[in-house]
Structures are given as structure tokens and as C-alpha cells.
Write an enzyme that holds these catalytic residues in place. Structure first.
Site, mmCIF file in Angstrom:
data_model
loop_
_atom_site.group_PDB
_atom_site.id
_atom_site.type_symbol
_atom_site.label_atom_id
_atom_site.label_comp_id
_atom_site.label_asym_id
_atom_site.label_seq_id
_atom_site.Cartn_x
_atom_site.Cartn_y
_atom_site.Cartn_z
ATOM 1 N N LYS A 59 0.737 -7.898 -11.641
ATOM 2 C CA LYS A 59 1.499 -6.873 -12.349
ATOM 3 C C LYS A 59 2.945 -6.790 -11.865
ATOM 4 O O LYS A 59 3.795 -6.203 -12.550
ATOM 5 C CB LYS A 59 0.806 -5.517 -12.194
ATOM 6 C CG LYS A 59 -0.580 -5.466 -12.836
ATOM 7 C CD LYS A 59 -1.222 -4.103 -12.671
ATOM 8 C CE LYS A 59 -2.600 -4.050 -13.319
ATOM 9 N NZ LYS A 59 -3.624 -4.759 -12.545
ATOM 10 N N SER B 191 -4.180 -8.006 -8.649
ATOM 11 C CA SER B 191 -3.228 -7.125 -9.332
ATOM 12 C C SER B 191 -1.778 -7.305 -8.894
ATOM 13 O O SER B 191 -0.882 -6.649 -9.438
ATOM 14 C CB SER B 191 -3.642 -5.660 -9.149
ATOM 15 O OG SER B 191 -4.716 -5.347 -10.002
ATOM 16 N N SER C 109 -2.531 0.899 -11.027
ATOM 17 C CA SER C 109 -2.713 -0.523 -11.313
ATOM 18 C C SER C 109 -3.544 -0.683 -12.583
ATOM 19 O O SER C 109 -4.537 -1.414 -12.626
ATOM 20 C CB SER C 109 -3.383 -1.239 -10.131
ATOM 21 O OG SER C 109 -3.251 -2.637 -10.252
#
Length: 487
Positions: free
Chosen positions: A83, A80, A140
Site C-alpha cells: 500500500k 501490506s 490498512s
């Protein structure tokens, strides 16, 4: 160790006179304790070495000096942390006026079907850009990340291409993106060094939006969503940035820290668990923040190749993308975000461009406004306004301004010297720079570009990148901070 120290203490009592015995025993005890600590650190180091996935780096954000590095250039899965680039491109679109914080983000069936964690918005539903940002920095949210990618580039595949191009423009030469959220893809790779570069770029290029990373919780509908980043609020100076986990990647974390004029970015990839990852980051911060510089300078580069502007073709695709598959009239969102408290400050004095060699010639390091968001809340649901293309809204590039003449904005390349809260302040910055620039600005056109409540002070009229960079170099020699940018 304790048994040995007792034996030695008893031996000492028989050798040294009574008046010295207590001092000797204390000294032996202190040495024993120090040896125990060294052994404990050795055990921790051995445990880290035994973790084949581990990689880490700590970088002085002001100088670019690498303070600590272990496997920093080894290819690993970002999970993640992906992101962070999705947010970088979102902030860039906001700054350029292509979207607004209240622009609806529609959820396709593909976006809604992404694996958890996610906000759970149904196909056809919408949230605002600001809600999506908060969903990324706290939960997230994989579905919100994909929806943002589709908003900005039409499809997630196209967005991944733009992400990769931007990464390479920032000097993240070993990073490749295949999706917007970091869900498993064997071709999606990065390095600890590249993630450090991105962490520094997020803070320095978008200070007006960086405050979102310090969000600890926000209310979405009936849910209170709390941040996965446990270091924010618990470790002094930590103000973000992002966590990540997949089974293949391990436990990842990028942390930005700013204390007493010192600033570092630390990266831990492939941690064995959340506590192990967080404890390792705490250890890195405690060890290397004191070694960071409080002055800007230039030293060791994070990458051998300095960052270059993104290819024009890729930039044009991204700029045109919001009109792709985006309805003129969007469905009303289920909830609408309203910040509980936001602090905004503007300054007429342009902040100097960073001297960090990691970020040379990159756009927008000027601090225009700062947001401090610790907790956000959602007001009574209200319909979001329909999307307004940039050319129809107030956030588009305004007509400019040389002193009293309105003309079309110059095309080609420009040199930006700062940002002001007012047009007059921007023109004053330009006048001051022109008096120092001499011949290099003889044919340059001063103008101010409106953007989200501020004005960028620029000199236009440069035919190509080389001429703009040369002019900026001459201005820097005269003591004027600047950077070259495409119009």
C-alpha cells in the site's frame, strides 16, 4: 553468573587489603553485569538468525548510506507494505491534479469483496480520496486500496502494471506488484532495500501529503479506527510509515525517523510476531539513528542503478485512467471526512533538491506544505461533489506566464528549480536562476505551473530528456538546485 561473582568476591576479600576490597567487589560486579548484557544480546542475535524469514536494513535518508543490512536483497513478500506504492501513486495523482482529496472513490463488487482488514463499503458506495488514504495508513484497508487502484487505472490489473513501472523508475529493480493491497500473490515480491528506497521517496517527493502517515486514529461513520503502527507516538521521531502481515510474509514494518536534523528509514521484514518486529525496529532506531549524518551528502547507493523516469507509455496510461469506468455523477458517500486540525505552511523559498543519490533526478522533492494530522473526525454525512475531470477544474495546469505574457505551456522536457506559494515568487526564483545559468538557459522559457495552491518554477523548451538533464547539471554547478521532468 551471580553465583560466580559472589564466589569471586569472597576470594577477593581474602586477597586484597580491606581498604581496597569494596572497590574490587564493585569492579567485579560491574564486569559481571556487562558480561550478562553481552550474553543477552548474543541470545537475541541468535534468535534473529534462527528466523529464516528475517531481513532488515537501515538507511541514512540524507546521504543514502546503508547503516545496517541483513538479507536486504533477498526476495520476500511485501504484504501490506504494498500500500506504500498505492499511496505513492495516489499522492502523485493529487499533485498532478488528476484527482482531488474530495474526489469520490467508487467501490466495485470486486473491491468490496476483498478480504479483511477493510472499511466494509458496499458495492456501489463511495468514500472520498482522503478517507481512502486514512483507511490505508491506519487500518490498512484492503477494499479501499483496491478501489483507489481502480479509480486511478480502471482495473486493479492495470494499476499493478503501473505500480511495477513506477517501482522500477524509482530504482526498486527487484520489486514486482500484482495487486494494490498486498493480499497473498506468489508473484508479488520485493526486498528490504527496495522498501527503504520507497520510504525515502514518499517523504521527499510528497512532503505535502506525508503527514497522513502520522495519523493515529480517525472516525469513519460510527467507528473510531486506530492505527496498526504502534511506534508512531511511542518512539521519538517516528512519523510512519507502514505495517504489513500475511502468514507467508511474516510481520513487516517500514519506519521513518527524523530527530535533531538526522533522518533514517528502517525496514524489518519477516518478523516472528508484532512485538518481535516492533522491538527489533526500536533496537535498530536506537542503535543507528545516532550514527546518521546531519548533513546531506553522497555515499553508498542503495541500488547500483540510479532511478530513471517512468516509461512515457505507462505514465500516459495512468494519466488517462481516471476517466475509465468512473461515473460523472457518483453516489453520495456514507460519510465525509473533515480534518479536526490541519496545519499548512507555505514558503516562497524553494527547498534545495535532495542530494541523496537514491533519488537523483526524481521529481518533486520540494517541500510545499506540511500537514500535521494526529486525529481526524467525520462530520455529518453530506453528498460528495461529482468528479470533475482535470481539464474542467481549478487544479489543472494553468496558463502561464513569463512576466506579462500568457502563452501555452511548453511541451517536451522542463527543468524545475523550486516551488513557491505565489506566481510572483516562482518567477523571482526563475529570474535568479537565469542570471546564474548563463548560456545554458539562453533559449529556455521560464514559466510557473499552478498546482494545489502552489506554483512550480520551471524552464521549458527542452527537446528531450538528455538536454534537460544537461541543463540541470550546469545549473547545479552554478549552485542552483534543480531536476529534469517531462511536461
Amino acid at each position: 553468573m551471580q553465583a560466580k561473582s559472589i564466589i569471586v568476591s569472597r576470594s577477593a576479600s581474602s586477597v586484597f587489603p580491606s581498604r581496597y576490597r569494596s572497590l574490587v567487589v564493585r569492579a567485579i560486579t560491574a564486569l559481571s553485569l556487562a558480561a550478562s548484557i553481552v550474553m543477552a544480546d548474543s541470545v537475541n542475535a541468535d534468535a534473529e538468525a534462527a528466523n529464516s524469514k528475517y531481513a532488515g536494513i537501515v538507511v541514512d535518508a540524507k546521504t543514502g548510506n546503508v547503516l545496517y543490512s541483513e538479507n536486504a536483497d533477498r526476495l520476500q513478500y511485501p504484504a501490506s507494505l504494498t500500500k506504500m506504492m498505492t499511496l505513492y501513486l495516489t499522492f502523485e495523482a493529487l499533485e498532478q491534479g488528476r484527482i482531488r482529496l474530495d474526489t469520490p472513490v467508487p467501490f466495485s463488487a470486486f473491491a468490496s469483496a476483498q478480504q479483511p482488514t477493510k472499511l466494509g463499503v458496499r458495492p456501489g458506495g463511495t468514500i472520498t480520496v482522503e478517507q481512502a488514504i486514512l483507511g490505508l495508513v491506519t487500518l490498512s484497508a484492503n477494499d479501499a486500496s483496491t478501489a483507489l487502484g481502480e479509480l486511478l487505472a480502471g482495473t486493479e490489473g492495470r494499476f499493478a502494471q503501473v505500480m511495477t513501472a513506477k517501482a522500477h523508475a524509482l530504482g526498486m529493480t527487484r520489486t514486482t506488484y500484482r495487486n494494490a493491497n498486498g493480499l497473498p500473490n506468489t508473484a508479488q515480491m520485493t526486498t528490504a532495500r527496495d522498501q527503504a528506497r520507497l520510504g525515502i521517496a514518499l517523504r521527499q517527493h510528497f512532503p505535502q501529503y506525508y503527514g497522513y502517515f502520522s495519523t493515529q486514529s480517525f472516525k469513519f461513520g460510527q467507528r473510531v479506527i486506530r492505527s496498526h503502527n504502534r511506534l508512531v507516538g511511542s518512539v521519538r521521531g517516528v512519523d510512519g510509515i507502514k505495517t504489513g502481515y500475511t502468514r507467508a510474509a511474516g510481520f513487516n514494518l517500514v519506519s521513518s525517523v527524523e530527530v535533531d536534523g538526522k533522518s533514517i528509514v528502517g525496514v524489518v521484514l519477516g518478523g516472528a510476531s508484532t512485538p518481535a518486529r516492533d522491538n527489533q525496529m526500536r533496537k535498530l532506531i536506537a542503535t543507528y539513528l545516532p550514527k546518521a549524518s546531519s548533513r546531506r551528502g553522497s555515499s553508498e547507493l542503495i541500488a547500483q542503478t540510479p532511478p530513471q523516469p517512468a516509461p512515457v507509455a505507462e505514465t500516459r496510461v495512468a494519466s488517462a485512467a481516471p476517466d475509465v469506468s468512473l461515473p460523472r455523477t457518483a453516489p453520495a458517500p456514507d460519510t465525509r471526512y473533515q480534518p479536526a486540525s490541519t496545519q499548512v505552511a507555505y514558503s516562497d523559498v524553494a527547498k534545495p533538491k535532495s542530494d541523496n543519490p537514491l533519488l537523483q533526478e526524481m521529481p518533486a522533492p520540494t517541500k510545499v506544505k506540511t500537514q500535521s494530522i494526529k486525529q481526524a473526525s467525520i462530520a455529518t454525512p453530506t453528498p460528495a461533489p461529482a468528479y470533475v475531470p482535470p481539464e474542467q477544474g481549478d487544479v489543472s495546469v494553468d496558463e502561464v506566464t513569463t512576466a506579462s505574457t500568457k502563452e501555452t505551456q511548453p511541451t517536451g522536457w522542463a527543468v524545475q528549480i523550486g516551488v513557491s506559494a505565489s506566481k510572483e515568487g516562482a518567477m523571482d526564483l526563475l529570474d535568479g536562476a537565469k542570471s546564474k545559468g548563463g548560456k545554458v538557459l539562453r533559449f529556455a522559457k521560464p514559466f510557473a505551473v499552478a498546482n494545489a495552491g502552489s506554483y512550480r518554477a520551471r524552464f521549458g523548451g527542452f527537446e528531450d530528456q538528455r538536454s534537460a538533464v544537461n541543463a540541470c547539471t550546469a545549473l547545479k554547478r552554478a549552485g542552483v538546485k534543480c531536476w529534469a521532468t517531462a511536461q
